[in-house]
Design a protein around this motif. Structure first.
Motif, PDB file in Angstrom:
ATOM      1  N   ILE A   1       0.872  -1.126   0.079  1.00  0.00           N
ATOM      2  CA  ILE A   1       0.049   0.039  -0.027  1.00  0.00           C
ATOM      3  C   ILE A   1       0.866   1.355   0.016  1.00  0.00           C
ATOM      4  O   ILE A   1       0.322   2.325  -0.225  1.00  0.00           O
ATOM      5  N   SER A   2       2.288   1.188   0.129  1.00  0.00           N
ATOM      6  CA  SER A   2       2.892   2.422   0.473  1.00  0.00           C
ATOM      7  C   SER A   2       4.032   2.682  -0.766  1.00  0.00           C
ATOM      8  O   SER A   2       4.319   1.658  -1.550  1.00  0.00           O
ATOM      9  N   ASN A   3       4.524   3.656  -0.753  1.00  0.00           N
ATOM     10  CA  ASN A   3       5.575   4.007  -1.833  1.00  0.00           C
ATOM     11  C   ASN A   3       6.906   3.184  -1.284  1.00  0.00           C
ATOM     12  O   ASN A   3       7.190   3.062  -0.079  1.00  0.00           O
TER      13      ASN A   3
ATOM     14  N   ALA B   1      10.602   3.882  -7.150  1.00  0.00           N
ATOM     15  CA  ALA B   1      11.060   3.108  -6.050  1.00  0.00           C
ATOM     16  C   ALA B   1      12.653   3.305  -6.044  1.00  0.00           C
ATOM     17  O   ALA B   1      13.332   3.737  -7.048  1.00  0.00           O
ATOM     18  N   SER B   2      13.221   3.146  -4.845  1.00  0.00           N
ATOM     19  CA  SER B   2      14.427   3.351  -4.632  1.00  0.00           C
ATOM     20  C   SER B   2      14.801   2.626  -3.283  1.00  0.00           C
ATOM     21  O   SER B   2      14.195   2.617  -2.152  1.00  0.00           O
TER      22      SER B   2
ATOM     23  N   LEU C   1       4.691  -9.779  -7.128  1.00  0.00           N
ATOM     24  CA  LEU C   1       3.588  -9.396  -7.868  1.00  0.00           C
ATOM     25  C   LEU C   1       2.449  -8.816  -7.080  1.00  0.00           C
ATOM     26  O   LEU C   1       1.451  -8.391  -7.642  1.00  0.00           O
ATOM     27  N   ALA C   2       2.464  -8.731  -5.793  1.00  0.00           N
ATOM     28  CA  ALA C   2       1.432  -8.017  -4.868  1.00  0.00           C
ATOM     29  C   ALA C   2       1.525  -6.702  -5.207  1.00  0.00           C
ATOM     30  O   ALA C   2       0.497  -6.091  -4.889  1.00  0.00           O
ATOM     31  N   LEU C   3       2.447  -6.010  -5.834  1.00  0.00           N
ATOM     32  CA  LEU C   3       2.652  -4.782  -6.182  1.00  0.00           C
ATOM     33  C   LEU C   3       1.524  -4.522  -7.586  1.00  0.00           C
ATOM     34  O   LEU C   3       1.192  -3.483  -7.937  1.00  0.00           O
TER      35      LEU C   3
ATOM     36  N   LEU D   1       9.606  -2.713   3.294  1.00  0.00           N
ATOM     37  CA  LEU D   1       9.149  -1.822   2.161  1.00  0.00           C
ATOM     38  C   LEU D   1       7.718  -1.431   2.206  1.00  0.00           C
ATOM     39  O   LEU D   1       7.486  -0.576   1.147  1.00  0.00           O
ATOM     40  N   GLY D   2       6.969  -1.767   2.965  1.00  0.00           N
ATOM     41  CA  GLY D   2       5.717  -1.497   3.116  1.00  0.00           C
ATOM     42  C   GLY D   2       4.640  -2.517   2.540  1.00  0.00           C
ATOM     43  O   GLY D   2       3.494  -2.298   2.536  1.00  0.00           O
ATOM     44  N   PHE D   3       5.149  -3.504   2.258  1.00  0.00           N
ATOM     45  CA  PHE D   3       4.101  -4.862   2.094  1.00  0.00           C
ATOM     46  C   PHE D   3       3.487  -5.277   3.489  1.00  0.00           C
ATOM     47  O   PHE D   3       4.100  -5.139   4.590  1.00  0.00           O
TER      48      PHE D   3
END
Length: 406
Positions: free
Chosen positions: A8-10, A232-233, A373-375, A401-403
């Motif tokens: 859900i996040s960058n 992304a970074s 692939l959740a992205l 990472l925000g997952f």
């Protein structure tokens, strides 16, 4: 344990420390067992490396290495040259389906004594340890490089060293070069020229501490995450530009998939480039880095582009038949995949199905390759704990990472 993934996040300015390379660690653990004054830093925390350490420390007759293919190959050679030691080397149900005959026959050329406990050509095997009398061996070159590296790792321990002649086209050359480089790092001389590997006998080496570089195949999943992100970074440690690992070819391959690699001091930073043109070279030969094939195929599927990957014949004898597994799981998600004995062709597709449960087949790389692939869609990973084989911290690092995991 099934794990549902959501992002859900960058992904911006995140830093992760990746565990040491399993490939380098397991080679060095064998060398340390032969030359105890070697010290190893940044040891992999993978199940495979822990199983290797446990096996090398064990005095039991039966040594069970479960799913650890590298341990099976390397320990077969190691126990074969341990004088007066009898060992039964066994593993999981899948391990008993993975061939060991080529390595056994090579060791028998040197005078080693190995027999099969169940099915001929496959583990479990009974090893009567002895100091071999031979110093020359010949075997097919288009096999798993682990067979060749297993022989290289014990070569300096033999009274006359070892000459290994490889017949045909060599597969996974970087892994052979990695083994040679690690031998050189601890003071053992060896050469690889015109399909012949020669390694000198070495009775002892000077005390030395060797630092294991972090694992490039583990980095591949973050290359995939960055490629599948809009922006992304991610910075990963500890890596070096002149790597021994063939999977460092990720740097060049992922340029075609929108990822730039920036080297720092012992780090790499992966950045998504603006307005990328996604176009992987057709007929990309991964014979030198087959472990990243699953990641690349899934990245391409997530981006909606096709790919044609070759040099994949060793994938059929891994933890599962990885080519069949990739075809099955990508097609569950709506893709179209054709495979042969050594290649995979993915057709471009704009459709990614939702709420799919990805089967992992006791294969750590299936779980980690599909997680990015959740992205692009909602999915679950079956038997998610399988990642501990090579990367126990994987799910924790994805959370950083925000997952989200459920």
């Amino acid at each position: 344990m099934n794990l549902k993934l959501q992002h859900i996040s960058n992904i911006e300015n995140n830093t992760l420390q990746i565990t040491g390379s399993k490939s380098e660690t397991n080679r060095l653990l064998i060398l340390q067992a032969l030359y105890p004054n070697i010290k190893i830093e940044n040891v992999s925390n993978s199940d495979d490396s822990q199983l290797m350490q446990k096996a090398l420390a064990s005095n039991d007759e039966i040594v069970d290495i479960h799913h650890a293919g590298t341990a099976m190959r390397f320990l077969t050679a190691y126990f074969a040259v341990k004088d007066a030691r009898e060992t039964i080397l066994t593993g999981s149900k899948r391990m008993k389906e993975r061939p060991i005959k080529i390595l056994v026959e090579a060791l028998e050329q040197l005078g080693c004594s190995i027999s099969y406990e169940e099915k001929s050509g496959y583990p479990p095997i009974r090893i009567q340890g002895k100091r071999p009398i031979g110093n020359r061996v010949s075997l097919q070159a288009n096999i798993s490089s682990q067979y060749i590296s297993a022989l290289m790792l014990i070569a300096s321990f033999l009274p006359e060293g070892l000459e290994i002649s490889l017949v045909g086209k060599v597969t996974s050359v970087p892994y052979i070069n990695m083994t040679l480089s690690l031998l050189s790092d601890i003071g053992i001389k060896g050469t690889y020229d015109n399909n012949v590997i020669t390694i000198e006998s070495t009775k002892e080496v000077a005390s030395k501490s060797v630092v294991v570089e972090s694992d490039w195949s583990s980095a591949s999943y973050f290359y995939s995450i960055v490629a599948l992100s809009d922006q992304a970074s991610v910075t990963l440690g500890s890596y070096k530009k002149e790597s021994y690992q063939g999977d460092s070819s990720l740097v060049e391959i992922y340029k075609y998939l929108g990822v730039e690699t920036i080297y720092g001091e012992n780090t790499i930073t992966l950045k998504k480039v603006s307005n990328p043109e996604y176009q992987l070279p057709q007929g990309l030969d991964l014979s030198n880095s087959p472990d990243i094939a699953q990641t690349i195929a899934v990245t391409c599927f997530g981006l909606g582009i096709g790919c044609y990957l070759t040099g994949l014949h060793t994938l059929k004898i891994k933890e599962t038949d990885r080519l069949e597994a990739l075809k099955t799981e990508i097609e569950k998600l709506g893709g179209n995949v054709d495979i042969t004995e050594d290649s995979l062709r993915l057709e471009p597709s704009a459709v990614i199905k939702k709420e799919v449960v990805i089967s992992t087949y006791n294969d750590h790389r299936m779980a980690m390759a599909f997680a990015p692939l959740a992205l692009r869609t909602s999915l679950s990973i079956e038997d998610a704990n399988v990642v501990s084989k090579s990367y126990p911290d994987f799910w924790a690092d994805l959370k950083k990472l925000g997952f989200k995991t459920f």
